[in-house]
Design an enzyme around this catalytic site. Sequence first.
Site, PDB file in Angstrom:
ATOM      1  N   GLU A  87      -5.332  -4.852  10.438  1.00  0.00           N
ATOM      2  CA  GLU A  87      -4.262  -3.878  10.649  1.00  0.00           C
ATOM      3  C   GLU A  87      -4.490  -3.161  11.981  1.00  0.00           C
ATOM      4  O   GLU A  87      -5.266  -2.189  12.033  1.00  0.00           O
ATOM      5  CB  GLU A  87      -4.255  -2.835   9.529  1.00  0.00           C
ATOM      6  N   HIS A 133      -9.559   1.390   5.136  1.00  0.00           N
ATOM      7  CA  HIS A 133      -8.259   1.538   5.809  1.00  0.00           C
ATOM      8  C   HIS A 133      -8.439   2.447   7.026  1.00  0.00           C
ATOM      9  O   HIS A 133      -9.219   3.403   6.981  1.00  0.00           O
ATOM     10  CB  HIS A 133      -7.224   2.120   4.838  1.00  0.00           C
ATOM     11  N   SER A 161       3.688  -2.345  10.158  1.00  0.00           N
ATOM     12  CA  SER A 161       5.146  -2.449  10.306  1.00  0.00           C
ATOM     13  C   SER A 161       5.701  -3.805   9.873  1.00  0.00           C
ATOM     14  O   SER A 161       6.627  -4.329  10.497  1.00  0.00           O
ATOM     15  CB  SER A 161       5.566  -2.111  11.749  1.00  0.00           C
ATOM     16  N   ASN A 210       0.874  -1.176   0.000  1.00  0.00           N
ATOM     17  CA  ASN A 210       0.000   0.000   0.000  1.00  0.00           C
ATOM     18  C   ASN A 210       0.914   1.229   0.000  1.00  0.00           C
ATOM     19  O   ASN A 210       1.496   1.568   1.022  1.00  0.00           O
ATOM     20  CB  ASN A 210      -0.904  -0.018   1.243  1.00  0.00           C
ATOM     21  N   TRP A 211       1.026   1.839  -1.159  1.00  0.00           N
ATOM     22  CA  TRP A 211       1.960   2.968  -1.292  1.00  0.00           C
ATOM     23  C   TRP A 211       1.445   4.221  -0.600  1.00  0.00           C
ATOM     24  O   TRP A 211       2.183   5.187  -0.429  1.00  0.00           O
ATOM     25  CB  TRP A 211       2.208   3.270  -2.775  1.00  0.00           C
ATOM     26  N   LYS A 212       0.154   4.250  -0.271  1.00  0.00           N
ATOM     27  CA  LYS A 212      -0.472   5.440   0.326  1.00  0.00           C
ATOM     28  C   LYS A 212      -0.211   6.652  -0.580  1.00  0.00           C
ATOM     29  O   LYS A 212      -0.140   6.491  -1.797  1.00  0.00           O
ATOM     30  CB  LYS A 212       0.012   5.638   1.771  1.00  0.00           C
ATOM     31  N   GLY A 262       5.068   1.273   4.472  1.00  0.00           N
ATOM     32  CA  GLY A 262       6.402   1.831   4.259  1.00  0.00           C
ATOM     33  C   GLY A 262       7.356   0.908   3.515  1.00  0.00           C
ATOM     34  O   GLY A 262       8.029   1.342   2.562  1.00  0.00           O
ATOM     35  N   GLU A 305      -6.728   4.735   8.149  1.00  0.00           N
ATOM     36  CA  GLU A 305      -6.475   6.167   7.896  1.00  0.00           C
ATOM     37  C   GLU A 305      -7.715   6.833   7.305  1.00  0.00           C
ATOM     38  O   GLU A 305      -8.019   7.985   7.624  1.00  0.00           O
ATOM     39  CB  GLU A 305      -5.251   6.316   6.965  1.00  0.00           C
ATOM     40  N   GLY A 361       2.819   2.122  10.749  1.00  0.00           N
ATOM     41  CA  GLY A 361       3.784   3.216  10.610  1.00  0.00           C
ATOM     42  C   GLY A 361       4.519   3.551  11.891  1.00  0.00           C
ATOM     43  O   GLY A 361       5.175   4.589  11.987  1.00  0.00           O
TER      44      GLY A 361
HETATM   45  P1  13P Z   1       3.178   0.235   7.575  1.00  0.00           P
HETATM   46  O1  13P Z   1       3.635  -1.049   6.938  1.00  0.00           O
HETATM   47  O2  13P Z   1       3.941   1.430   7.079  1.00  0.00           O
HETATM   48  O3  13P Z   1       3.111   0.134   9.063  1.00  0.00           O
HETATM   49  O4  13P Z   1       1.665   0.490   7.065  1.00  0.00           O
HETATM   50  C1  13P Z   1       0.734  -0.523   7.163  1.00  0.00           C
HETATM   51  C2  13P Z   1      -0.479  -0.124   6.410  1.00  0.00           C
HETATM   52  O5  13P Z   1      -1.188   0.788   6.804  1.00  0.00           O
HETATM   53  C3  13P Z   1      -0.775  -0.825   5.163  1.00  0.00           C
HETATM   54  O6  13P Z   1      -2.049  -0.522   4.707  1.00  0.00           O
END
Ligand code: 13P
Length: 253
Positions: free
Chosen positions: A170, A98, A216, A9-11, A238, A100, A176
Amino acid sequence: MRKKIAAGNWKMNTNPEDGLKLASQVVQMAQDESISDTTIIMSVPYTHIERIKKIIPPTKNILIAAQNCHQEVSGAYTGEISAPMLQYLGVDCVILGHSERREYNKETYAELKTKTRIVLKHQMTPIFCCGEKLATREESAHFDLVKEQLSSSLFEFNAIEFAQLIIAYEPVWAIGTGVTASSEEVQEMHHFIRYTIAKKYGESVAKQIPILYGGSVKPENAQTLFSCPDVDGGLIGGASLDAKGFIDIAKSF
Ligand code: 13P
C-alpha cells in the site's frame, strides 16, 4: 494457483448497526453473484466482530479480519486487544503494520515481528502491510524501504510460517487520496516483493503468497490493477464501505 482476494478495510467507520447492515449486504450480494472463487475479507472494527461473525456463511470464501492486535497475549495494556481474544471471536485474519498504525502509533519493525508471531500462533492469517511515502519514492528508495519492512519484521520466520502470510503493498501516497498507483508501478513493486521472497524462501513459497495492492482501489480501476500478473487482489479502504462497489471490485478478476 494463488487465491484471489478482495479485502475491505473499514478502518474506524460505521457504527455496529450500520456495519452489520453493510456486512449483510456484502454476504447477500456475494451469494447472489455466485462469487465463490474469490475470497472476500471484511476487516471490521473490534466492536462489530461478534455480530458480523454470526451472519457469515460457512462457505469459507467470506472471512472476517481485525485491523490490529497487541503483541502480548494478556496483561496491563489498557485499551488494547489481544490475539487470543480475536481468535476466540472466530477472527480469520489480522491486518498488521498498516501505514496508518506505523505513522500514528509508531509501530516498529520489532513490534510487528512479535505481532506477526502472535497472530500465527493463534491460527489467524496476518495481512502484513508495507509501502512507501511519496518522498521515499521520489528519492528512488522505495524498493529498499519495502525490502527493509519485509525483512526486518518477517524474515526470521521459517518457510512454513512465512507461507501462511498475505502481503499487502500500500503506497502511502495512494491511500485515501484518489491517486492510484499505475498498473506498471504496482506490477513492478509486486514483482520485486515476490522476487525478494523467492530469494529468501525459494520460488515455491514466493509463488504461493498472495500479494494485494491497496490505495484508492475502486470499481473503475480494479480490473486493470488485478490483471497485473503479480497482483492477487486488493486491500480496499473507502470503496469497501459501499457493498455494491466492493462486490463490483471482487468481480474484477
Ligand atoms: P483507500 O482504498 O481508501 O485508499 O485505503 C486503502 C487502505 O488503506 C486499505 O488498507
